[in-house]
Design a protein around this motif. Structure first.
Motif, PDB file in Angstrom:
ATOM      1  N   ASP A  63      13.382  52.807  -8.707  1.00  0.00           N
ATOM      2  CA  ASP A  63      13.971  52.374  -9.969  1.00  0.00           C
ATOM      3  C   ASP A  63      12.940  52.164 -11.074  1.00  0.00           C
ATOM      4  OD1 ASP A  63      16.383  52.477  -8.643  1.00  0.00           O
ATOM      5  OD2 ASP A  63      16.635  50.293  -8.518  1.00  0.00           O
ATOM      6  N   LYS A  64      11.771  51.681 -10.703  1.00  0.00           N
ATOM      7  CA  LYS A  64      10.720  51.399 -11.694  1.00  0.00           C
ATOM      8  C   LYS A  64       9.803  52.604 -11.933  1.00  0.00           C
ATOM      9  CE  LYS A  64      11.763  47.016 -12.231  1.00  0.00           C
ATOM     10  NZ  LYS A  64      12.233  46.472 -13.485  1.00  0.00           N
ATOM     11  N   GLY A  65       9.902  53.607 -11.066  1.00  0.00           N
ATOM     12  CA  GLY A  65       9.046  54.788 -11.214  1.00  0.00           C
ATOM     13  C   GLY A  65       7.573  54.471 -11.002  1.00  0.00           C
ATOM     14  N   ILE A  66       7.306  53.635 -10.001  1.00  0.00           N
ATOM     15  CA  ILE A  66       5.929  53.239  -9.707  1.00  0.00           C
ATOM     16  C   ILE A  66       5.562  53.640  -8.285  1.00  0.00           C
ATOM     17  CG2 ILE A  66       5.859  51.351 -11.392  1.00  0.00           C
ATOM     18  CD1 ILE A  66       6.526  49.393  -9.119  1.00  0.00           C
ATOM     19  N   GLY A  67       4.276  53.537  -7.953  1.00  0.00           N
ATOM     20  CA  GLY A  67       3.815  53.968  -6.642  1.00  0.00           C
ATOM     21  C   GLY A  67       3.359  52.860  -5.722  1.00  0.00           C
ATOM     22  N   ALA A  68       3.339  51.618  -6.230  1.00  0.00           N
ATOM     23  CA  ALA A  68       2.887  50.502  -5.391  1.00  0.00           C
ATOM     24  C   ALA A  68       3.375  49.186  -5.975  1.00  0.00           C
ATOM     25  CB  ALA A  68       1.366  50.488  -5.288  1.00  0.00           C
ATOM     26  N   VAL A  69       3.470  48.187  -5.105  1.00  0.00           N
ATOM     27  CA  VAL A  69       3.809  46.824  -5.523  1.00  0.00           C
ATOM     28  C   VAL A  69       2.769  45.875  -4.959  1.00  0.00           C
ATOM     29  CG1 VAL A  69       6.304  47.186  -5.755  1.00  0.00           C
ATOM     30  CG2 VAL A  69       5.364  46.535  -3.536  1.00  0.00           C
ATOM     31  N   SER A  83       1.949  50.475  -0.866  1.00  0.00           N
ATOM     32  CA  SER A  83       2.098  51.708  -1.637  1.00  0.00           C
ATOM     33  C   SER A  83       3.052  52.674  -0.946  1.00  0.00           C
ATOM     34  CB  SER A  83       0.731  52.383  -1.805  1.00  0.00           C
ATOM     35  OG  SER A  83       0.299  52.928  -0.571  1.00  0.00           O
ATOM     36  N   GLU A  84       3.417  53.701  -1.695  1.00  0.00           N
ATOM     37  CA  GLU A  84       4.258  54.765  -1.126  1.00  0.00           C
ATOM     38  C   GLU A  84       3.609  55.355   0.121  1.00  0.00           C
ATOM     39  OE1 GLU A  84       6.059  56.863  -5.123  1.00  0.00           O
ATOM     40  OE2 GLU A  84       3.924  57.087  -4.688  1.00  0.00           O
ATOM     41  N   ARG A  85       2.304  55.536   0.055  1.00  0.00           N
ATOM     42  CA  ARG A  85       1.579  56.096   1.197  1.00  0.00           C
ATOM     43  C   ARG A  85       1.749  55.261   2.451  1.00  0.00           C
ATOM     44  NH1 ARG A  85      -4.477  57.630  -0.647  1.00  0.00           N
ATOM     45  NH2 ARG A  85      -3.846  59.257  -2.039  1.00  0.00           N
ATOM     46  N   ASP A  86       1.662  53.932   2.295  1.00  0.00           N
ATOM     47  CA  ASP A  86       1.836  53.026   3.440  1.00  0.00           C
ATOM     48  C   ASP A  86       3.207  53.233   4.067  1.00  0.00           C
ATOM     49  OD1 ASP A  86      -0.669  51.787   2.939  1.00  0.00           O
ATOM     50  OD2 ASP A  86       0.262  50.391   1.527  1.00  0.00           O
ATOM     51  N   ILE A  87       4.214  53.362   3.215  1.00  0.00           N
ATOM     52  CA  ILE A  87       5.592  53.517   3.695  1.00  0.00           C
ATOM     53  C   ILE A  87       5.776  54.861   4.393  1.00  0.00           C
ATOM     54  CG2 ILE A  87       8.009  53.669   2.970  1.00  0.00           C
ATOM     55  CD1 ILE A  87       7.212  51.674   0.673  1.00  0.00           C
ATOM     56  N   VAL A  88       5.251  55.913   3.795  1.00  0.00           N
ATOM     57  CA  VAL A  88       5.389  57.255   4.379  1.00  0.00           C
ATOM     58  C   VAL A  88       4.700  57.318   5.743  1.00  0.00           C
ATOM     59  CG1 VAL A  88       4.693  59.679   4.114  1.00  0.00           C
ATOM     60  CG2 VAL A  88       5.728  58.454   2.194  1.00  0.00           C
ATOM     61  N   ARG A  89       3.529  56.729   5.849  1.00  0.00           N
ATOM     62  CA  ARG A  89       2.820  56.727   7.146  1.00  0.00           C
ATOM     63  C   ARG A  89       3.641  56.017   8.217  1.00  0.00           C
ATOM     64  NH1 ARG A  89      -2.614  55.315   4.207  1.00  0.00           N
ATOM     65  NH2 ARG A  89      -3.408  57.397   3.872  1.00  0.00           N
ATOM     66  N   ARG A  90       4.246  54.880   7.851  1.00  0.00           N
ATOM     67  CA  ARG A  90       5.048  54.137   8.818  1.00  0.00           C
ATOM     68  C   ARG A  90       6.301  54.917   9.186  1.00  0.00           C
ATOM     69  NH1 ARG A  90       5.278  48.831  10.981  1.00  0.00           N
ATOM     70  NH2 ARG A  90       3.063  48.927  10.530  1.00  0.00           N
ATOM     71  N   MET A  91       6.890  55.607   8.207  1.00  0.00           N
ATOM     72  CA  MET A  91       8.095  56.404   8.490  1.00  0.00           C
ATOM     73  C   MET A  91       7.781  57.497   9.503  1.00  0.00           C
ATOM     74  SD  MET A  91       9.902  56.713   4.787  1.00  0.00           S
ATOM     75  CE  MET A  91      11.652  56.493   5.057  1.00  0.00           C
ATOM     76  N   ALA A  92       6.580  58.049   9.417  1.00  0.00           N
ATOM     77  CA  ALA A  92       6.180  59.077  10.380  1.00  0.00           C
ATOM     78  C   ALA A  92       6.018  58.482  11.780  1.00  0.00           C
ATOM     79  CB  ALA A  92       4.874  59.735   9.940  1.00  0.00           C
ATOM     80  N   ASP A  93       5.552  57.240  11.848  1.00  0.00           N
ATOM     81  CA  ASP A  93       5.335  56.569  13.129  1.00  0.00           C
ATOM     82  C   ASP A  93       6.621  56.006  13.731  1.00  0.00           C
ATOM     83  OD1 ASP A  93       2.629  57.127  12.881  1.00  0.00           O
ATOM     84  OD2 ASP A  93       2.127  55.119  12.132  1.00  0.00           O
ATOM     85  N   THR A  94       7.527  55.527  12.868  1.00  0.00           N
ATOM     86  CA  THR A  94       8.766  54.905  13.350  1.00  0.00           C
ATOM     87  C   THR A  94       9.968  55.497  12.613  1.00  0.00           C
ATOM     88  OG1 THR A  94       8.557  53.106  11.750  1.00  0.00           O
ATOM     89  CG2 THR A  94       7.636  52.713  13.943  1.00  0.00           C
ATOM     90  N   PRO A  95      10.278  56.764  12.866  1.00  0.00           N
ATOM     91  CA  PRO A  95      11.366  57.411  12.135  1.00  0.00           C
ATOM     92  C   PRO A  95      12.700  56.689  12.333  1.00  0.00           C
ATOM     93  CG  PRO A  95      10.488  58.871  13.855  1.00  0.00           C
ATOM     94  CD  PRO A  95       9.693  57.615  13.883  1.00  0.00           C
ATOM     95  N   GLY A  96      13.381  56.463  11.209  1.00  0.00           N
ATOM     96  CA  GLY A  96      14.683  55.821  11.261  1.00  0.00           C
ATOM     97  C   GLY A  96      14.652  54.319  11.470  1.00  0.00           C
TER      98      GLY A  96
END
Length: 173
Positions: A63-69, A83-96
């Motif tokens: 919604d804010k168009g940002i890459g980190a909080v 950051s987005e990167r942190d989230i993407v890495r975790r999604m790869a490790d724990t899909p769903g």
């Protein structure tokens, strides 16, 4: 062939050296501070709490168009960054299974920060060396803003455009 107004130096002439560029003028941009960037950009920072869910953060990022909080406690003390990167890495490790997880489980706890008085060049070098794109700006213990690699690059591009315009005006008159 030299212009007709040119006279070669003669023996009795005083040697007067002139320089169109100096070390100071060439490195002037390296002394630009983070405070100057924040004055133009603003000091708003989106923060979340450690017990918020990743689903909540993903919505905020979108919604804010940002890459980190920045992750803060109830007193606004910085506890981490996510950051987005942190989230993407975790999604790869724990899909769903990532979205219901807590921010504190994914956030980077060792936060690299800078101060308003730091030079942009030194901060950009730290970000490049550390391979991260977002950095909180701290004034003492208080969160003063957030900068990104893109902020620094855009600010420097504007400076270069302004310098080029000044040079054109000097040449044209």
């Amino acid at each position: 062939m030299a212009p007709s107004s040119y006279q070669a130096p003669s023996r009795g002439d005083k040697s007067e050296k002139t320089y169109s560029q100096t070390k100071q003028s060439n490195l002037a941009s390296s002394s630009t501070t983070i405070a100057k960037l924040l004055a133009e950009k603003g000091s708003d920072v989106i923060t979340v709490r450690p017990n918020d869910t990743i689903a909540n953060v993903v919505t905020i990022l979108r919604d804010k168009g940002i890459g980190a909080v920045v992750v803060t406690d109830q007193n606004r003390a910085v506890k981490g960054i996510l950051s987005e990167r942190d989230i993407v890495r975790r999604m790869a490790d724990t899909p769903g299974q990532t979205l219901p997880q807590a921010v504190e489980d994914l956030m980077t706890k060792e936060v690299q920060s800078c101060a308003p008085g730091d030079s942009m060049i030194s901060v950009l070098q730290r970000m490049t060396d550390g391979k991260f794109r977002h950095m909180p700006v701290m004034e003492g213990d208080s969160l003063a803003g957030m900068i990104t690699v893109g902020d620094v690059v855009n600010f420097r591009l504007k400076e270069l455009e302004y310098e080029a315009l000044q040079m054109k005006q000097m040449i044209v008159g």
